[in-house]
Motif scaffolding. Structure first.
Motif, PDB file in Angstrom:
ATOM      1  N   HIS A 132      13.808 -22.970 -23.137  1.00  0.00           N
ATOM      2  CA  HIS A 132      12.083 -22.872 -23.182  1.00  0.00           C
ATOM      3  C   HIS A 132      11.828 -22.374 -24.738  1.00  0.00           C
ATOM      4  CE1 HIS A 132      11.374 -21.524 -18.875  1.00  0.00           C
ATOM      5  NE2 HIS A 132      11.840 -20.971 -18.827  1.00  0.00           N
ATOM      6  N   VAL A 139       7.983 -26.057 -20.991  1.00  0.00           N
ATOM      7  CA  VAL A 139       7.222 -24.344 -20.261  1.00  0.00           C
ATOM      8  C   VAL A 139       8.072 -24.694 -18.456  1.00  0.00           C
ATOM      9  CG1 VAL A 139       5.130 -23.788 -19.815  1.00  0.00           C
ATOM     10  CG2 VAL A 139       5.233 -25.505 -21.675  1.00  0.00           C
ATOM     11  N   ARG A 140       8.042 -25.109 -17.871  1.00  0.00           N
ATOM     12  CA  ARG A 140       8.695 -25.441 -16.906  1.00  0.00           C
ATOM     13  C   ARG A 140       9.529 -25.661 -16.828  1.00  0.00           C
ATOM     14  NH1 ARG A 140       7.868 -27.645 -11.445  1.00  0.00           N
ATOM     15  NH2 ARG A 140       8.039 -26.570  -9.993  1.00  0.00           N
ATOM     16  N   GLU A 143      11.640 -21.293  -9.690  1.00  0.00           N
ATOM     17  CA  GLU A 143      11.204 -22.025 -11.518  1.00  0.00           C
ATOM     18  C   GLU A 143      10.912 -20.729 -12.191  1.00  0.00           C
ATOM     19  OE1 GLU A 143       6.897 -23.277 -11.123  1.00  0.00           O
ATOM     20  OE2 GLU A 143       6.156 -20.797 -10.321  1.00  0.00           O
ATOM     21  N   SER A 144      11.277 -21.042 -13.167  1.00  0.00           N
ATOM     22  CA  SER A 144      11.107 -20.098 -14.475  1.00  0.00           C
ATOM     23  C   SER A 144       9.779 -20.646 -15.026  1.00  0.00           C
ATOM     24  CB  SER A 144      12.586 -20.293 -15.220  1.00  0.00           C
ATOM     25  OG  SER A 144      12.300 -19.316 -16.273  1.00  0.00           O
ATOM     26  N   VAL A 145       9.095 -20.149 -15.888  1.00  0.00           N
ATOM     27  CA  VAL A 145       7.648 -21.056 -16.548  1.00  0.00           C
ATOM     28  C   VAL A 145       7.852 -20.077 -17.731  1.00  0.00           C
ATOM     29  CG1 VAL A 145       5.083 -21.182 -16.872  1.00  0.00           C
ATOM     30  CG2 VAL A 145       6.274 -21.167 -14.629  1.00  0.00           C
ATOM     31  N   SER A 146       7.150 -20.689 -19.318  1.00  0.00           N
ATOM     32  CA  SER A 146       7.345 -20.252 -20.330  1.00  0.00           C
ATOM     33  C   SER A 146       6.322 -19.134 -20.370  1.00  0.00           C
ATOM     34  CB  SER A 146       7.717 -20.518 -21.353  1.00  0.00           C
ATOM     35  OG  SER A 146       7.765 -20.286 -22.934  1.00  0.00           O
ATOM     36  N   ILE A 168      12.523 -25.552 -13.717  1.00  0.00           N
ATOM     37  CA  ILE A 168      13.125 -25.534 -11.823  1.00  0.00           C
ATOM     38  C   ILE A 168      14.229 -25.335 -11.575  1.00  0.00           C
ATOM     39  CG2 ILE A 168      11.286 -26.697 -11.101  1.00  0.00           C
ATOM     40  CD1 ILE A 168      12.425 -29.208  -9.752  1.00  0.00           C
TER      41      ILE A 168
END
Length: 170
Positions: free
Chosen positions: A120, A126-127, A165-168, A129
């Motif tokens: 990030h 931005v994303r 998921e991880s989204v910034s 998974i």
């Protein structure tokens, strides 16, 4: 000169994979205690070498990739963590695999957290998974511990698979 992509945590040293890691990776990827639960399963030495070449190339293409996870004190090889494109097109995925003897000590969370922050903050992703079988409680705990959120489930080869998921917050 030190590699600017290398990462240090309290107990670990992560450096981008290189051809000198091949012997360690062949052993890790041949271990059914570690790789039987991975997509594609246990690898042959030839498969491990091919994947290493792909991982090195990915660094050049995306500015992020896989790291060799080593103990900070003695540089002992503990496993692998990092980012790579999913073969199913779902996105850039966080992956990790540690030797069975290194599991259960928090190393996976420490390494995966550092890799996710790099993704990030430094690689500008931005994303990110991650995929884990529903039965793989250890991986699910690591993904939750580093802040990844479950957002989808699907079936693959008869197994329930969880997509995180991880989204910034950009």
């Amino acid at each position: 000169m030190a590699d600017p992509r290398a990462l240090r945590t309290g107990r670990l040293w992560l450096r981008p994979v290189q051809y000198g890691d091949l012997t360690d990776l062949v052993v890790l990827k041949a271990d059914p205690r570690v790789f039987a639960v991975m997509l594609g399963g246990v690898r042959t030495p030839e498969q491990a070498a091919r994947e290493l070449a792909e991982d090195i190339a990915f660094w050049g293409q995306r500015g992020a990739g896989m790291w060799s996870v080593r103990a900070a004190g003695d540089s002992a090889f503990l496993g692998l963590v990092g980012l790579h494109g999913r073969p199913d097109g779902r996105g850039i995925a966080l992956r990790f695999a540690l030797h069975a003897a290194a599991q259960g000590r928090g190393y996976a969370s420490e390494a995966a957290g550092a890799a996710l922050r790099f993704a990030h903050e430094r690689a500008g992703l931005v994303r990110v998974i991650a995929v884990a079988r529903a039965s793989n409680i250890g991986s699910r705990q690591v993904l939750g511990a580093i802040g990844m959120v479950l957002f989808e489930t699907y079936r693959r080869d008869g197994d329930e698979v969880l997509l995180y998921e991880s989204v910034s917050p950009r």
